[in-house]
Design an enzyme around this catalytic site. Structure first.
Site, mmCIF file in Angstrom:
data_model
loop_
_atom_site.group_PDB
_atom_site.id
_atom_site.type_symbol
_atom_site.label_atom_id
_atom_site.label_comp_id
_atom_site.label_asym_id
_atom_site.label_seq_id
_atom_site.Cartn_x
_atom_site.Cartn_y
_atom_site.Cartn_z
ATOM 1 N N LYS A 1 0.815 -1.218 0.000
ATOM 2 C CA LYS A 1 0.000 0.000 0.000
ATOM 3 C C LYS A 1 0.848 1.267 0.000
ATOM 4 O O LYS A 1 0.593 2.186 -0.764
ATOM 5 C CB LYS A 1 -0.917 0.037 1.233
ATOM 6 C CG LYS A 1 -1.944 -1.071 1.302
ATOM 7 C CD LYS A 1 -2.887 -0.860 2.488
ATOM 8 C CE LYS A 1 -2.189 -0.885 3.839
ATOM 9 N NZ LYS A 1 -1.696 -2.221 4.238
ATOM 10 N N ARG B 1 -9.354 1.634 9.482
ATOM 11 C CA ARG B 1 -9.133 0.200 9.732
ATOM 12 C C ARG B 1 -10.171 -0.407 10.645
ATOM 13 O O ARG B 1 -10.143 -1.617 10.898
ATOM 14 C CB ARG B 1 -7.779 -0.009 10.406
ATOM 15 C CG ARG B 1 -6.631 0.270 9.488
ATOM 16 C CD ARG B 1 -5.372 -0.352 10.042
ATOM 17 N NE ARG B 1 -4.241 0.375 9.528
ATOM 18 C CZ ARG B 1 -3.076 -0.170 9.223
ATOM 19 N NH1 ARG B 1 -2.864 -1.449 9.415
ATOM 20 N NH2 ARG B 1 -2.110 0.561 8.761
ATOM 21 N N ARG C 1 11.488 -7.258 4.320
ATOM 22 C CA ARG C 1 11.532 -5.850 4.704
ATOM 23 C C ARG C 1 12.166 -5.694 6.088
ATOM 24 O O ARG C 1 12.872 -4.721 6.355
ATOM 25 C CB ARG C 1 10.111 -5.260 4.708
ATOM 26 C CG ARG C 1 10.075 -3.796 5.092
ATOM 27 C CD ARG C 1 8.719 -3.184 4.862
ATOM 28 N NE ARG C 1 7.779 -3.487 5.923
ATOM 29 C CZ ARG C 1 6.484 -3.160 5.900
ATOM 30 N NH1 ARG C 1 5.980 -2.555 4.854
ATOM 31 N NH2 ARG C 1 5.699 -3.452 6.912
ATOM 32 N N ARG D 1 12.052 -2.560 10.719
ATOM 33 C CA ARG D 1 10.908 -2.068 11.476
ATOM 34 C C ARG D 1 10.672 -2.944 12.692
ATOM 35 O O ARG D 1 10.693 -4.161 12.609
ATOM 36 C CB ARG D 1 9.662 -2.077 10.585
ATOM 37 C CG ARG D 1 9.311 -0.704 10.076
ATOM 38 C CD ARG D 1 8.152 -0.754 9.140
ATOM 39 N NE ARG D 1 6.930 -1.307 9.753
ATOM 40 C CZ ARG D 1 5.742 -1.229 9.176
ATOM 41 N NH1 ARG D 1 5.616 -0.639 8.009
ATOM 42 N NH2 ARG D 1 4.680 -1.752 9.755
ATOM 43 N N ARG E 1 -0.557 -9.022 12.995
ATOM 44 C CA ARG E 1 -1.086 -7.936 12.154
ATOM 45 C C ARG E 1 -2.020 -8.476 11.079
ATOM 46 O O ARG E 1 -3.037 -7.875 10.757
ATOM 47 C CB ARG E 1 0.068 -7.136 11.534
ATOM 48 C CG ARG E 1 0.583 -6.061 12.481
ATOM 49 C CD ARG E 1 2.023 -5.653 12.221
ATOM 50 N NE ARG E 1 2.307 -5.258 10.871
ATOM 51 C CZ ARG E 1 3.494 -5.415 10.270
ATOM 52 N NH1 ARG E 1 4.491 -5.978 10.923
ATOM 53 N NH2 ARG E 1 3.682 -5.000 9.054
#
Ligand code: ADP
Length: 191
Positions: A13, A88, A127, A133, A144
């Site tokens: 996204k 969300r 990632r 992260r 998640r």
């Protein structure tokens, strides 16, 4: 131009939001990025948000809603915006409806990025290595995905019923996906 981009964590996204927003000359507003910036700066909002983010849970609606309201009130977002990562929850959908209606506008389109679940987990783990992260560990990634499936995925139906959704396959090269989004929006939206 008021657009949303939805899809599971890791669907790409954020990457697509930047290209689409650039094309329409509107800001891409990512709630995840704003939270991370606040965490980085150690603001009270960041300290509050971090607890949830590190666990893969959603930050409470009151906190998130206020933050988005402030952001879309800024001058660069008056003519439009692309929201990435918001809404969300059902409460956020309702809040956004109120915010948009208050300005006398309406949402123009909702881009829904679809993605293969296994591929996504792999992407996120990759990632984790490059971006580091804090919420890209395997357990948190799975949490998640779960929270997304339970709380956010069902919301797509609301926008589908309004005739706003554009489902786009998020798998493949970044620029292929961008092209699919433009093709899908073509005709609905004039740039
Ligand atoms: P992801 O790739 O997991 O979708 P984001 O960068 O969009 O990541 O968001 C990271 C985290 O920020 C989320 O897991 C959540 O804790 C918090 N967050 C972002 N947007 C929202 C929102 N609209 N409501 C509640 N929490 C949010």
């Amino acid at each position: 131009m008021r657009l949303l981009i939805m899809g599971p964590p890791g669907a790409g996204k954020g990457t697509q939001a930047k290209y689409v927003a650039e094309h329409f000359k509107i800001p891409a507003i990512s709630t995840g990025d704003i939270f991370r910036a606040n965490v980085g700066q150690g603001t009270p909002l960041g300290i509050e948000a971090k607890r949830y983010m590190d666990a893969g849970e959603y930050v409470p609606d009151e906190v998130t809603n206020l933050m988005v309201r402030d952001r879309i009130d800024e001058p660069d977002a008056v003519a439009g915006f692309l929201l990435d990562g918001y809404p969300r929850t059902l409460a956020q959908v309702e809040e956004l409806d109120g915010m948009v209606a208050f300005t006398g506008h309406s949402l123009d389109a909702v881009i829904v990025l679809t993605a293969d679940r296994d591929e996504i987990v792999e992407r996120l783990l990759r990632r984790a290595q490059t971006e580091g992260r804090a919420d890209d560990t395997e357990d948190v990634i799975r949490r998640r995905q779960e929270v997304y499936a339970e709380e956010t995925e069902p919301l797509i139906a609301i926008y589908r019923e309004r005739g706003l959704t554009h489902e786009v396959d998020g798998m493949g090269e970044v620029d292929q996906v961008t092209q699919r989004i433009f093709d899908s929006l073509n005709g609905v939206i004039e740039s």
